[in-house]
Design a protein around this motif. Structure first.
Motif, PDB file in Angstrom:
ATOM      1  N   GLU A  36       0.829  -1.209   0.000  1.00  0.00           N
ATOM      2  CA  GLU A  36       0.000   0.000   0.000  1.00  0.00           C
ATOM      3  C   GLU A  36       0.866   1.262   0.000  1.00  0.00           C
ATOM      4  O   GLU A  36       0.586   2.225  -0.711  1.00  0.00           O
ATOM      5  CB  GLU A  36      -0.896  -0.018   1.232  1.00  0.00           C
ATOM      6  N   LYS A  37       1.919   1.269   0.781  1.00  0.00           N
ATOM      7  CA  LYS A  37       2.763   2.459   0.931  1.00  0.00           C
ATOM      8  C   LYS A  37       3.763   2.629  -0.207  1.00  0.00           C
ATOM      9  O   LYS A  37       4.069   3.752  -0.600  1.00  0.00           O
ATOM     10  CB  LYS A  37       3.529   2.404   2.262  1.00  0.00           C
ATOM     11  N   VAL A  38       4.301   1.511  -0.714  1.00  0.00           N
ATOM     12  CA  VAL A  38       5.394   1.582  -1.683  1.00  0.00           C
ATOM     13  C   VAL A  38       4.918   1.325  -3.112  1.00  0.00           C
ATOM     14  O   VAL A  38       5.570   1.718  -4.064  1.00  0.00           O
ATOM     15  CB  VAL A  38       6.511   0.577  -1.277  1.00  0.00           C
ATOM     16  N   GLY A  39       3.786   0.652  -3.248  1.00  0.00           N
ATOM     17  CA  GLY A  39       3.259   0.378  -4.576  1.00  0.00           C
ATOM     18  C   GLY A  39       3.832  -0.870  -5.214  1.00  0.00           C
ATOM     19  O   GLY A  39       3.682  -1.086  -6.418  1.00  0.00           O
ATOM     20  N   LYS A  40       4.505  -1.681  -4.422  1.00  0.00           N
ATOM     21  CA  LYS A  40       5.077  -2.950  -4.887  1.00  0.00           C
ATOM     22  C   LYS A  40       4.822  -3.985  -3.815  1.00  0.00           C
ATOM     23  O   LYS A  40       4.760  -3.649  -2.634  1.00  0.00           O
ATOM     24  CB  LYS A  40       6.589  -2.832  -5.092  1.00  0.00           C
ATOM     25  N   PRO A  41       4.733  -5.257  -4.194  1.00  0.00           N
ATOM     26  CA  PRO A  41       4.563  -6.285  -3.164  1.00  0.00           C
ATOM     27  C   PRO A  41       5.823  -6.390  -2.317  1.00  0.00           C
ATOM     28  O   PRO A  41       6.929  -6.096  -2.794  1.00  0.00           O
ATOM     29  CB  PRO A  41       4.320  -7.566  -3.960  1.00  0.00           C
ATOM     30  N   SER A  43       8.950  -7.844  -0.804  1.00  0.00           N
ATOM     31  CA  SER A  43       9.980  -8.859  -1.033  1.00  0.00           C
ATOM     32  C   SER A  43      11.263  -8.257  -0.484  1.00  0.00           C
ATOM     33  O   SER A  43      11.361  -7.036  -0.294  1.00  0.00           O
ATOM     34  CB  SER A  43      10.132  -9.198  -2.520  1.00  0.00           C
ATOM     35  N   VAL A  44      12.235  -9.087  -0.229  1.00  0.00           N
ATOM     36  CA  VAL A  44      13.508  -8.561   0.281  1.00  0.00           C
ATOM     37  C   VAL A  44      14.121  -7.577  -0.724  1.00  0.00           C
ATOM     38  O   VAL A  44      14.503  -6.469  -0.338  1.00  0.00           O
ATOM     39  CB  VAL A  44      14.474  -9.707   0.658  1.00  0.00           C
ATOM     40  N   PRO A  45      14.210  -7.919  -2.018  1.00  0.00           N
ATOM     41  CA  PRO A  45      14.774  -6.932  -2.961  1.00  0.00           C
ATOM     42  C   PRO A  45      13.981  -5.618  -3.006  1.00  0.00           C
ATOM     43  O   PRO A  45      14.579  -4.541  -3.065  1.00  0.00           O
ATOM     44  CB  PRO A  45      14.726  -7.654  -4.312  1.00  0.00           C
ATOM     45  N   ASN A  46      12.643  -5.698  -2.970  1.00  0.00           N
ATOM     46  CA  ASN A  46      11.838  -4.464  -2.993  1.00  0.00           C
ATOM     47  C   ASN A  46      12.046  -3.644  -1.722  1.00  0.00           C
ATOM     48  O   ASN A  46      12.091  -2.410  -1.765  1.00  0.00           O
ATOM     49  CB  ASN A  46      10.360  -4.779  -3.183  1.00  0.00           C
ATOM     50  N   ALA A  47      12.168  -4.304  -0.598  1.00  0.00           N
ATOM     51  CA  ALA A  47      12.387  -3.589   0.661  1.00  0.00           C
ATOM     52  C   ALA A  47      13.766  -2.922   0.668  1.00  0.00           C
ATOM     53  O   ALA A  47      13.904  -1.774   1.099  1.00  0.00           O
ATOM     54  CB  ALA A  47      12.255  -4.545   1.839  1.00  0.00           C
ATOM     55  N   ILE A  48      14.772  -3.618   0.167  1.00  0.00           N
ATOM     56  CA  ILE A  48      16.120  -3.035   0.108  1.00  0.00           C
ATOM     57  C   ILE A  48      16.131  -1.842  -0.847  1.00  0.00           C
ATOM     58  O   ILE A  48      16.704  -0.788  -0.537  1.00  0.00           O
ATOM     59  CB  ILE A  48      17.157  -4.094  -0.297  1.00  0.00           C
TER      60      ILE A  48
END
Length: 92
Positions: A36-41, A43-48
């Motif tokens: 909701e906040k980032v616009g991507k599901p 995942s570790v790569p997305n969080a990094i």
């Protein structure tokens, strides 16, 4: 703590508190709002990627938050961050 979504985590928190003679622990146990906040599901790569995009103050707050978590909180994200050279530099 009578209720929890993750009973393994609940039991670790109860044990951690008992070892330290802590009578009260507040654990929010909230579902993720990353997508909701980032616009991507999440995942570790997305969080990094998200953490790397933060301004210096935001990165510093993220590092502090992760460092203050009890050591038994071993998530795949925390493990990946602790192995990342850019993140390690921020913890010094």
């Amino acid at each position: 703590m009578d209720q929890a979504r993750d009973h393994e985590t609940r039991n670790k928190i109860v044990g951690w508190a008992a070892e330290r003679s802590i009578d009260v622990v507040i654990w929010t146990d909230l579902p993720s709002n990353f997508a909701e906040k980032v616009g991507k599901p999440f995942s570790v790569p997305n969080a990094i990627e998200y953490l790397q995009s933060l301004q210096p103050d935001g990165k510093a707050k993220a590092v502090e938050y992760i460092r203050q978590a009890p050591q038994f909180v071993r998530t795949s994200l925390r493990t990946a961050l602790q192995q990342a050279s850019w993140f390690e530099l921020l913890t010094e």
